[in-house]
Design an enzyme around this catalytic site. Structure first.
Site, PDB file in Angstrom:
ATOM      1  N   ASP A  94      -6.299  -5.009  -5.404  1.00  0.00           N
ATOM      2  CA  ASP A  94      -6.062  -3.625  -5.001  1.00  0.00           C
ATOM      3  C   ASP A  94      -4.671  -3.142  -5.414  1.00  0.00           C
ATOM      4  O   ASP A  94      -4.431  -1.954  -5.584  1.00  0.00           O
ATOM      5  CB  ASP A  94      -6.175  -3.454  -3.480  1.00  0.00           C
TER       6      ASP A  94
ATOM      7  N   ASP B  81       0.810  -1.226   0.000  1.00  0.00           N
ATOM      8  CA  ASP B  81       0.000   0.000   0.000  1.00  0.00           C
ATOM      9  C   ASP B  81       0.842   1.273   0.000  1.00  0.00           C
ATOM     10  O   ASP B  81       0.285   2.378   0.022  1.00  0.00           O
ATOM     11  CB  ASP B  81      -0.958  -0.011   1.189  1.00  0.00           C
TER      12      ASP B  81
HETATM   13  N1  GLY Z   1      -7.189  -1.847  -0.227  1.00  0.00           N
HETATM   14  C1  GLY Z   1      -7.908  -2.358   0.872  1.00  0.00           C
HETATM   15  C2  GLY Z   1      -9.379  -2.256   0.709  1.00  0.00           C
HETATM   16  O1  GLY Z   1      -9.865  -1.875  -0.344  1.00  0.00           O
HETATM   17  O2  GLY Z   1     -10.067  -2.565   1.674  1.00  0.00           O
END
Ligand code: GLY
Length: 391
Positions: free
Chosen positions: A170, A109
């Protein structure tokens, strides 16, 4: 002199933006230098990020803190008000400290975090400290690239056996940090990682019917693709709504970066599946297995992310631009009408009714930092089609 009246949709967008700006202005005053938690409590207020694992209350940790300065950068671009720029610049400095001190960096992230918190001010203000912090973060992200599998590992440290060789849809949104770093440094390794990772996701996380797995495992040593699974969706073989929205937007952004036509096709495929599984008001249930008549909660944040992805797709896919833009406009109008607080004073969040992680019973029917950010980005895209996103 009479002026030409604005079209009704433009007026609605401008009104929605004004409501968001009022909330962001108030939150800048109340949060100060601290970071709000991932989600609201009771749809109303963001508590400060709780103290945990040696971090103080309100500390810069986790994957969502950059959505808050990201909103401040958009607010500054919309208004030119110093209060937004000054608050966001102070956060950029704290992100510089976070990467310098090596705090909570064992995650893919870093792309979400540093694109919004540091690439944005590097581009908008020529902030050289923010640029250096973003490059440092991109370097950390590259350490998660597993060459045999051709993927960036999503979670955990690289020695964590349960997470080794696993990535998630993601992650597509974390690639723009590497693309930016490739352009800034001229180092081709960043772009090669983006090309391989996105190709692997297109081949394996996107299913033949156009839906997506949330997560997928590879053998980190041999590179063999192993199996799909979920973490936040209803079932391993269901389609988590936010994951599908990350797919629309992420494949489109990575097509823009790489020029790979297969990624554009993947974004289109994700979009078609998503649109075909929406209820009548255009805002998805938290998993796309649920359809009209279900009492499952909605995930408005997935709707907001999809709107941004559809606007991006419209810009990249001229032959079908009208279809994508029309779908985005329809979802955005529904969000503004029925999922935003009626009055800014009603909530710290600007978008209500999102779901963070239903299987773990976290953040159900709440405002979320990312839902807020992507709702504002969607409004910005609708109001200023030539706006340049931070991704
Ligand atoms: N990237 C984590 C979520 O969308 O919960």
């Amino acid at each position: 002199m009479t002026s030409t009246p604005l079209p009704a949709r433009t007026l609605e967008t401008e009104r929605a933006i004004a409501r968001v700006l009022a909330t962001v202005r108030r939150n800048v005053g109340s949060f100060g230098a601290a970071y709000p938690d991932d989600t609201t409590t009771d749809g109303a207020r963001y508590p400060l990020r709780p103290a945990a694992n040696g971090f103080a209350e309100g500390a810069n940790r986790g994957w969502t803190t950059s959505f808050w300065p990201g909103m401040q950068w958009i607010a500054w671009e919309l208004t030119g008000e110093d209060v937004f720029r000054d608050a966001a610049s102070a956060h950029a400095a704290d992100f510089g400290r976070r990467v310098h001190d090596g705090e909570d960096l064992d995650t893919h992230d870093l792309g979400f975090l540093y694109s919004l918190a540091c690439v944005a001010p590097s581009r908008l203000l020529g902030d050289s400290a923010a640029r250096a912090a973003a490059l440092d973060a991109a370097g950390h992200l590259m350490r998660r690239f597993l060459p045999s599998a051709g993927i960036v590992q999503a979670w955990g440290d690289l020695a964590d056996a349960a997470q080794r060789g696993r990535t998630i849809i993601d992650s597509l949104m974390n690639m723009p940090l590497l693309t930016w770093a490739a352009r800034e440094t001229g180092d081709p390794l960043f772009a090669e990682a983006v090309a391989r990772h996105t190709d692997q996701l297109r081949r394996h996380i996107l299913r033949p019917d156009g839906s997506t797995f949330h997560t997928f495992y590879w053998d980190a040593e041999t590179g063999e693709p192993l199996r799909g699974a979920t973490e936040q969706g209803a079932f391993d073989d269901s389609c988590w709504a936010r994951g599908q929205a990350w797919g629309i937007y992420g494949f489109a952004l990575n097509h823009r970066a790489t020029g790979d036509p297969a990624l554009l096709a993947a974004s289109r495929t994700c979009a078609e599946y998503f649109l075909a599984h929406l209820p009548a008001d255009g805002v998805p249930y938290w998993d796309l297995v649920y359809t009209d008549g279900s009492d499952a909660p909605r995930d408005s944040s997935a709707g907001a992310i999809a709107v941004c992805g559809l606007y991006e797709l419209a810009a990249l896919d001229p032959a079908h631009a009208a279809r994508w833009r029309e779908a985005a406009d329809r979802i955005l109008a529904s969000l503004a009408e029925d999922y935003a607080p009626a009055q800014p004073a009603d909530s710290d969040a600007v978008l209500l009714h999102s779901v963070y992680d239903l299987p773990k019973d976290v953040g159900i029917d709440e405002g979320t930092l990312w839902g807020d950010y992507f709702y504002l980005e969607a409004l910005m895209r609708a109001a200023r089609p030539d706006w340049r996103p931070y991704w």
